[in-house]
Write a protein that holds these residues in place. Structure first.
Motif, short mmCIF file in Angstrom:
data_model
loop_
_atom_site.label_atom_id
_atom_site.label_comp_id
_atom_site.label_asym_id
_atom_site.label_seq_id
_atom_site.Cartn_x
_atom_site.Cartn_y
_atom_site.Cartn_z
N LYS A 140 -7.69 -12.55 -0.22
CA LYS A 140 -8.93 -11.76 -0.18
C LYS A 140 -8.63 -10.29 0.06
CE LYS A 140 -12.85 -14.68 0.85
NZ LYS A 140 -14.02 -14.89 1.74
N ALA A 141 -7.69 -10.02 0.96
CA ALA A 141 -7.31 -8.64 1.24
C ALA A 141 -6.63 -8.01 0.03
CB ALA A 141 -6.40 -8.58 2.46
N ILE A 174 -12.79 -15.64 -5.29
CA ILE A 174 -12.39 -14.31 -5.76
C ILE A 174 -12.02 -14.32 -7.26
CG2 ILE A 174 -11.63 -13.49 -3.50
CD1 ILE A 174 -8.74 -14.15 -4.35
N ASP A 204 -12.36 -11.16 -9.19
CA ASP A 204 -11.53 -10.03 -8.76
C ASP A 204 -10.09 -10.14 -9.27
OD1 ASP A 204 -13.67 -9.03 -7.19
OD2 ASP A 204 -13.18 -10.50 -5.63
N ALA A 236 -7.13 -8.85 -3.09
CA ALA A 236 -8.17 -8.65 -4.10
C ALA A 236 -9.01 -7.41 -3.80
CB ALA A 236 -9.06 -9.89 -4.17
N GLU A 237 -9.35 -7.22 -2.53
CA GLU A 237 -10.13 -6.05 -2.13
C GLU A 237 -9.35 -4.76 -2.38
OE1 GLU A 237 -12.24 -4.15 1.88
OE2 GLU A 237 -11.54 -6.23 1.89
N PHE A 238 -8.05 -4.77 -2.06
CA PHE A 238 -7.22 -3.59 -2.29
C PHE A 238 -7.16 -3.26 -3.78
CE2 PHE A 238 -3.01 -2.00 -3.54
CZ PHE A 238 -2.98 -0.80 -2.86
N CYS A 239 -7.00 -4.29 -4.61
CA CYS A 239 -6.91 -4.05 -6.06
C CYS A 239 -8.23 -3.54 -6.63
CB CYS A 239 -6.51 -5.34 -6.76
SG CYS A 239 -4.79 -5.80 -6.47
N THR A 240 -9.34 -4.04 -6.13
CA THR A 240 -10.65 -3.59 -6.59
C THR A 240 -10.88 -2.12 -6.24
OG1 THR A 240 -11.58 -5.82 -6.39
CG2 THR A 240 -13.14 -3.98 -6.44
N VAL A 241 -10.59 -1.78 -4.99
CA VAL A 241 -10.80 -0.41 -4.52
C VAL A 241 -9.89 0.58 -5.24
CG1 VAL A 241 -10.55 1.13 -2.52
CG2 VAL A 241 -11.64 -1.11 -2.25
N LYS A 265 0.83 -1.21 0.00
CA LYS A 265 0.00 0.00 0.00
C LYS A 265 0.86 1.26 0.00
CE LYS A 265 -4.04 -1.95 2.40
NZ LYS A 265 -4.81 -1.96 3.66
N ASP A 314 -2.68 -13.09 2.14
CA ASP A 314 -4.12 -12.91 2.37
C ASP A 314 -4.73 -12.47 1.04
OD1 ASP A 314 -6.67 -12.18 3.06
OD2 ASP A 314 -6.10 -11.13 4.89
#
Length: 340
Positions: free
Chosen positions: A140-141, A177, A180, A143-148, A106, A138
């Protein structure tokens, strides 16, 4: 069972040729390729699949052609050599982040994005199971970061296929996922016991790779027997025997970790819930000598030496299988205790 089934597939289709005869863009793209790629789409729940001759070819084909000049690639510091080679062959900027460390990613992503044009494409690259550590990020984390943050997530699943997910479909599917992830690289040469690899993604990605991935365009296609073997392995994985073997492997992984705890070996091992377990033993000569002694007792445990892994992080690599017995796990770990 897979060997026999592969021969039956060729026989039933009256395929007598031994080789592909040429590049897939010329004479080498026969019907079995279409059948296999369609089956891969159904099995891995993806829009499109493109088969390559190996995982190495798939990775250098993708990373040398898809990220463009001005784009940015962030990759895990322990990423596979084939991905590093592909990145070096391309024109995008690349930066590594600390192993499995989303916070470090990040920070680096925010810093570089602040210095780049808004239209810059960013690729985040990791593995679902790391080959020399056996651990996982992680996902899922990630994938969420990349989506956002509108980044393209690329995951190499070489060591998760055949181990995680329904019928061995991998960790990405186990976590749900698939949608994603921009691209998945799967290989057939590990748990599936075949040869070759595939890139899973959108139809647009497949079309682009067909036209620009040099490791696909400028090489002879795979022979029919190789494709028939992959088809046979995929079919076998959905049978009761295949499902039973996945179950046996997962039980062996749990038992291995239990024995590490009871024998007080956990401090020596990298934490892992995969089929790969590594015991850190410093020094090339030291770890080689221990491996040789263990091999003399009938256990095929291999030393991993620097510079393949960082200096002072040399290790013994244990690879579990569905057919490994509990007694074998107990015996090899009790033997290891005597050398530590």
């Amino acid at each position: 069972a897979v060997f026999k089934a592969a021969s039956e597939i060729l026989s039933s289709k009256a395929i007598l040729q031994n080789g592909a005869t040429g590049s897939r863009l010329l004479s080498g793209n026969y019907q079995l390729y279409t059948e296999l790629e369609e089956k891969l789409c159904r099995f891995y729940k993806t829009e499109a699949a493109l088969v390559f001759n190996s995982g190495y070819d798939a990775n250098i084909g993708f990373f040398s052609s898809v990220p463009q000049r001005g784009d940015i690639i962030f990759y895990d510091e322990y990423i596979h050599a084939s991905i590093r080679d592909g990145i070096q062959m391309g024109n995008a900027k690349s930066y590594k982040f600390k192993h499995n460390n989303l916070d470090d990613l990040k920070i680096r992503c925010q810093t570089e994005r602040g210095h780049s044009p808004k239209e810059t494409e960013i690729y985040i690259v990791t593995e679902s199971v790391f080959s020399m550590d056996g651990d996982s990020p992680d996902l899922k984390a990630f994938a969420e970061f990349c989506t956002v943050n509108n980044c393209h997530l690329v995951i190499d699943e070489a060591h998760a296929i055949g181990v995680f997910g329904r019928n061995g479909s991998g960790l990405v599917q186990e976590l749900g996922i698939e949608k994603d992830v921009f691209a998945r690289i799967i290989t057939f040469g590990k748990a599936m016991g075949c040869h070759g690899a595939a890139i899973l993604g959108s139809s647009k990605l497949k079309s682009y790779l067909v036209n620009f991935a040099r490791s696909l365009i400028y090489t002879t296609g795979m022979p029919p027997h190789s494709l028939a073997t992959v088809l046979a392995a995929l079919n076998y994985s959905a049978t009761s025997s295949g499902v039973e073997k996945y179950s046996s492997l997962l039980k062996n992984i749990d038992f291995f970790n239990l024995k590490l705890e009871t024998l007080n070996l956990k401090p020596f091992f990298i934490p892992s819930n995969s089929a790969i377990h590594c015991c850190i033993i410093e020094g090339n000569e030291h770890v080689k000598s221990i491996a040789e002694e263990i091999q003399k007792k009938g256990f095929d445990v291999r030393p991993i030496l620097s510079p393949t892994v960082p200096k002072r992080e040399e290790r013994l690599r244990f690879c579990l299988h569905s057919y490994t017995t509990k007694k074998e796990i107990e015996d090899v770990l009790e033997l290891l205790v005597t050398y530590l």
